[in-house]
Design a protein around this motif. Sequence first.
Motif, PDB file in Angstrom:
ATOM      1  N   GLY A  30       0.809  -1.202   0.000  1.00 61.98           N
ATOM      2  CA  GLY A  30       0.000   0.000   0.000  1.00 61.98           C
ATOM      3  C   GLY A  30       0.848   1.260   0.000  1.00 61.98           C
ATOM      4  N   CYS A  31       0.198   2.398  -0.134  1.00 61.97           N
ATOM      5  CA  CYS A  31       0.933   3.666  -0.261  1.00 61.97           C
ATOM      6  C   CYS A  31       1.600   4.095   1.045  1.00 61.97           C
ATOM      7  CB  CYS A  31       0.016   4.757  -0.781  1.00 61.97           C
ATOM      8  SG  CYS A  31      -1.404   5.098   0.261  1.00 61.97           S
ATOM      9  N   THR A  32       1.182   3.543   2.169  1.00 57.72           N
ATOM     10  CA  THR A  32       1.822   3.870   3.448  1.00 57.72           C
ATOM     11  C   THR A  32       2.634   2.690   3.980  1.00 57.72           C
ATOM     12  OG1 THR A  32      -0.129   3.181   4.708  1.00 57.72           O
ATOM     13  CG2 THR A  32      -0.002   5.501   4.057  1.00 57.72           C
ATOM     14  N   GLU A  33       2.959   1.763   3.101  1.00 60.06           N
ATOM     15  CA  GLU A  33       3.663   0.548   3.501  1.00 60.06           C
ATOM     16  C   GLU A  33       5.024   0.438   2.835  1.00 60.06           C
ATOM     17  OE1 GLU A  33      -0.361  -2.158   4.218  1.00 60.06           O
ATOM     18  OE2 GLU A  33       0.874  -2.508   2.437  1.00 60.06           O
ATOM     19  N   VAL A  34       5.808  -0.495   3.360  1.00 60.97           N
ATOM     20  CA  VAL A  34       7.143  -0.782   2.851  1.00 60.97           C
ATOM     21  C   VAL A  34       7.219  -2.285   2.580  1.00 60.97           C
ATOM     22  CG1 VAL A  34       9.597  -0.816   3.438  1.00 60.97           C
ATOM     23  CG2 VAL A  34       8.188   1.139   4.104  1.00 60.97           C
ATOM     24  N   LEU A  35       7.777  -2.668   1.433  1.00 58.95           N
ATOM     25  CA  LEU A  35       7.973  -4.085   1.141  1.00 58.95           C
ATOM     26  C   LEU A  35       9.369  -4.486   1.591  1.00 58.95           C
ATOM     27  CD1 LEU A  35       6.621  -6.587  -0.173  1.00 58.95           C
ATOM     28  CD2 LEU A  35       7.854  -5.996  -2.271  1.00 58.95           C
ATOM     29  N   VAL A  36       9.432  -5.531   2.417  1.00 66.07           N
ATOM     30  CA  VAL A  36      10.701  -5.958   3.000  1.00 66.07           C
ATOM     31  C   VAL A  36      11.046  -7.361   2.522  1.00 66.07           C
ATOM     32  CG1 VAL A  36      11.917  -6.475   5.160  1.00 66.07           C
ATOM     33  CG2 VAL A  36      10.322  -4.533   5.051  1.00 66.07           C
ATOM     34  N   ARG A  37      12.275  -7.529   2.074  1.00 65.78           N
ATOM     35  CA  ARG A  37      12.831  -8.861   1.826  1.00 65.78           C
ATOM     36  C   ARG A  37      13.290  -9.400   3.168  1.00 65.78           C
ATOM     37  NH1 ARG A  37      14.360 -13.543   1.470  1.00 65.78           N
ATOM     38  NH2 ARG A  37      15.596 -14.414  -0.220  1.00 65.78           N
ATOM     39  N   VAL A  38      12.645 -10.471   3.613  1.00 62.78           N
ATOM     40  CA  VAL A  38      12.874 -10.991   4.957  1.00 62.78           C
ATOM     41  C   VAL A  38      14.137 -11.851   4.980  1.00 62.78           C
ATOM     42  CG1 VAL A  38      11.896 -12.346   6.832  1.00 62.78           C
ATOM     43  CG2 VAL A  38      10.391 -10.939   5.401  1.00 62.78           C
ATOM     44  N   TYR A  39      15.013 -11.546   5.922  1.00 64.39           N
ATOM     45  CA  TYR A  39      16.225 -12.340   6.111  1.00 64.39           C
ATOM     46  C   TYR A  39      16.107 -13.294   7.301  1.00 64.39           C
ATOM     47  CZ  TYR A  39      19.100  -9.830   2.676  1.00 64.39           C
ATOM     48  OH  TYR A  39      19.634  -9.319   1.521  1.00 64.39           O
ATOM     49  N   ALA A  40      15.331 -12.905   8.290  1.00 60.95           N
ATOM     50  CA  ALA A  40      15.149 -13.754   9.468  1.00 60.95           C
ATOM     51  C   ALA A  40      13.817 -13.405  10.107  1.00 60.95           C
ATOM     52  CB  ALA A  40      16.294 -13.562  10.459  1.00 60.95           C
ATOM     53  N   VAL A  41      13.212 -14.390  10.752  1.00 55.91           N
ATOM     54  CA  VAL A  41      11.927 -14.213  11.431  1.00 55.91           C
ATOM     55  C   VAL A  41      11.931 -15.091  12.679  1.00 55.91           C
ATOM     56  CG1 VAL A  41      10.885 -15.939   9.907  1.00 55.91           C
ATOM     57  CG2 VAL A  41       9.412 -14.436  11.223  1.00 55.91           C
ATOM     58  N   SER A  42      11.439 -14.549  13.786  1.00 55.96           N
ATOM     59  CA  SER A  42      11.473 -15.336  15.018  1.00 55.96           C
ATOM     60  C   SER A  42      10.105 -15.904  15.360  1.00 55.96           C
ATOM     61  CB  SER A  42      11.999 -14.506  16.196  1.00 55.96           C
ATOM     62  OG  SER A  42      11.084 -13.506  16.566  1.00 55.96           O
ATOM     63  N   LEU A  43      10.131 -16.964  16.165  1.00 53.72           N
ATOM     64  CA  LEU A  43       8.906 -17.568  16.668  1.00 53.72           C
ATOM     65  C   LEU A  43       8.479 -16.873  17.958  1.00 53.72           C
ATOM     66  CD1 LEU A  43       9.870 -19.805  14.671  1.00 53.72           C
ATOM     67  CD2 LEU A  43       9.008 -21.478  16.323  1.00 53.72           C
ATOM     68  N   ASN A  44       7.180 -16.744  18.122  1.00 45.59           N
ATOM     69  CA  ASN A  44       6.598 -16.211  19.348  1.00 45.59           C
ATOM     70  C   ASN A  44       5.399 -17.070  19.732  1.00 45.59           C
ATOM     71  OD1 ASN A  44       8.043 -13.573  19.986  1.00 45.59           O
ATOM     72  ND2 ASN A  44       7.542 -13.276  17.830  1.00 45.59           N
ATOM     73  N   PRO A  45       4.998 -17.056  21.005  1.00 44.91           N
ATOM     74  CA  PRO A  45       3.856 -17.880  21.412  1.00 44.91           C
ATOM     75  C   PRO A  45       2.604 -17.710  20.553  1.00 44.91           C
ATOM     76  CG  PRO A  45       4.986 -17.092  23.353  1.00 44.91           C
ATOM     77  CD  PRO A  45       5.658 -16.430  22.177  1.00 44.91           C
ATOM     78  N   GLY A 331      15.881 -17.923  25.489  1.00 48.80           N
ATOM     79  CA  GLY A 331      15.873 -16.866  24.494  1.00 48.80           C
ATOM     80  C   GLY A 331      14.896 -17.158  23.374  1.00 48.80           C
ATOM     81  N   LYS A 332      15.315 -16.942  22.124  1.00 50.97           N
ATOM     82  CA  LYS A 332      14.418 -16.993  20.983  1.00 50.97           C
ATOM     83  C   LYS A 332      14.834 -18.037  19.951  1.00 50.97           C
ATOM     84  CE  LYS A 332      11.420 -14.740  20.565  1.00 50.97           C
ATOM     85  NZ  LYS A 332      11.143 -13.426  19.969  1.00 50.97           N
ATOM     86  N   ILE A 333      13.821 -18.571  19.263  1.00 51.73           N
ATOM     87  CA  ILE A 333      14.004 -19.470  18.119  1.00 51.73           C
ATOM     88  C   ILE A 333      13.806 -18.637  16.854  1.00 51.73           C
ATOM     89  CG2 ILE A 333      13.146 -21.520  16.930  1.00 51.73           C
ATOM     90  CD1 ILE A 333      12.017 -22.421  19.682  1.00 51.73           C
ATOM     91  N   VAL A 334      14.721 -18.775  15.902  1.00 57.13           N
ATOM     92  CA  VAL A 334      14.706 -17.922  14.712  1.00 57.13           C
ATOM     93  C   VAL A 334      14.769 -18.770  13.441  1.00 57.13           C
ATOM     94  CG1 VAL A 334      15.905 -16.080  13.454  1.00 57.13           C
ATOM     95  CG2 VAL A 334      15.759 -16.000  15.956  1.00 57.13           C
ATOM     96  N   LEU A 335      13.956 -18.384  12.459  1.00 64.56           N
ATOM     97  CA  LEU A 335      14.020 -18.964  11.121  1.00 64.56           C
ATOM     98  C   LEU A 335      14.833 -18.037  10.231  1.00 64.56           C
ATOM     99  CD1 LEU A 335      10.212 -19.800  10.722  1.00 64.56           C
ATOM    100  CD2 LEU A 335      12.032 -21.374  11.421  1.00 64.56           C
ATOM    101  N   THR A 336      15.714 -18.609   9.441  1.00 71.73           N
ATOM    102  CA  THR A 336      16.563 -17.791   8.567  1.00 71.73           C
ATOM    103  C   THR A 336      16.275 -18.119   7.101  1.00 71.73           C
ATOM    104  OG1 THR A 336      18.365 -19.417   8.616  1.00 71.73           O
ATOM    105  CG2 THR A 336      18.397 -17.677  10.287  1.00 71.73           C
ATOM    106  N   HIS A 337      16.379 -17.092   6.269  1.00 75.35           N
ATOM    107  CA  HIS A 337      16.316 -17.317   4.819  1.00 75.35           C
ATOM    108  C   HIS A 337      17.145 -16.241   4.121  1.00 75.35           C
ATOM    109  CE1 HIS A 337      12.131 -15.203   5.077  1.00 75.35           C
ATOM    110  NE2 HIS A 337      12.481 -15.500   6.288  1.00 75.35           N
ATOM    111  N   PHE A 338      18.459 -16.406   4.282  1.00 76.76           N
ATOM    112  CA  PHE A 338      19.411 -15.472   3.656  1.00 76.76           C
ATOM    113  C   PHE A 338      19.497 -15.760   2.161  1.00 76.76           C
ATOM    114  CE2 PHE A 338      20.408 -13.806   7.604  1.00 76.76           C
ATOM    115  CZ  PHE A 338      20.774 -14.782   8.507  1.00 76.76           C
TER     116      PHE A 338
END
Length: 338
Positions: A30-45, A331-338
Motif C-alpha cells: 500500500g501507499c503507506t507501507e514498505v515491502l521488506v525482503r525478509v532475512y530472518a523471522v522469530s517464533l513467538n507464542p 531466548g528466541k528461536i529464529v528462522l533464517t532465509h538469507f
Amino acid sequence: MTEMMKAVRLHAFGGPENLKYEDAPRPTMGCTEVLVRVYAVSLNPPDGYLRDGYRALPPEWWPHPHFPLILGTDISGVVVAVGKNVSGFSIGDEVYSMVRFPERAMEGSGAYADYVSVPASELALKPQNIEHVQAAGAPMSLLTAWQFLVELGHDAPNPFQSFKHTPVPLKGRTVVVNGAGGGVGHLAVQIAKWKGARVIAVASSRNEALLRDLGADEFIDYTKIAPETVVKNADLVIDTSGGTHVERFLSSIKQGGAMFLVNPLHFSGQKEAAERGITVSTTQVRSSGAQLSAAGSLLETGIIRVVIDSTYPLQMASAAHKRALSGSIQGKIVLTHF
C-alpha cells in the motif's frame, strides 16, 4: 501475472506438521507501507496459538480465517520497495519490525515468507551492531518488556482490564522476573537492570549463568525451591510465563507493590491482591516502530542483547515449532532465509 515467492503456509489448524513450505503470491504494498525482503523471522507464542487455532481459548474466541495463512510477526530484512506516501525509509535500508500485531493475530501477519509488506509506522531501522538473526529475535519480546516496564506508548483499549496499564518506577526497587530465561523474560531482566532496579531472576538452573551475565542480582532455581518462600517485600513481580498458580507470588510483594502479568488468563488472585493493596495489571503488546527505534538504541550499544536458543532454515519451520513445544527455551528461536 502474479509474482511468486516462497513461504510457510498453514492450510488447516493443527500441529507443526501442518506448516508447509511452498510457493505463494508475493504481497502487494500500500501507499503507506514498505515491502521488506525478509532475512530472518522469530517464533513467538502467538504463532503456536494460531497454528493450533487458539484452542486454549474459550470456543467463542476461536478464529475462523480464510486459509491458507502465513504465520509470524517478527522480521529483520532489507527494504526493496517503498510506498508513495512513506518517508524515512529507502530501498536498501536494513529494518526490523513486529508486523500488524495484534490486528492480524487471528489470521497471520505474513512473516514466514520471503517478502512481507509492513506499515511504515511499525518499522524501524535495524540496530547496526547486531545481525539479522538477533534483530528478528527482538520485536515482540522487546516491545512486550518495553510496554510493560518502560512506556505503554498507545491509547488503545485494554482487552484484559478496564484501566490503562501503567509502568511503575524501577530505580532502586526490587523486581522479580518469573520465567527469566524465556524470550520476554531475559529482556525484562536487562531492561529492569538498565532502569536501575535490583533484579531477582526466577528460572531453571540451566539459565543461571546466562541470567547473571545479563545483570540479574539474584537467581532462584524454581525447580529446587519455591521462590515465593524466599522472596519478600518485592516492589514488582513481572510474570512472563503464565500458567496456573501465578498468584503464589502475591505473598512476595510488599503492600502497595505491583504484579504485571504477560499472560493473565489463569490468574485467580484478584481478591487477595486487593486485600494486600497490590496492583495487578496486564496489557496487549502492540506494534510500534517508534518504540523499536528507541529500544533499538540499547541493542545497538550493547546495553541489552537478544539471546538465541536455536536457528532453523525457513523450510524447517515445522521443526522449529516442535522445538518450541519441547519447552526449556533459552531466548528466541529464529528462522533464517538469507
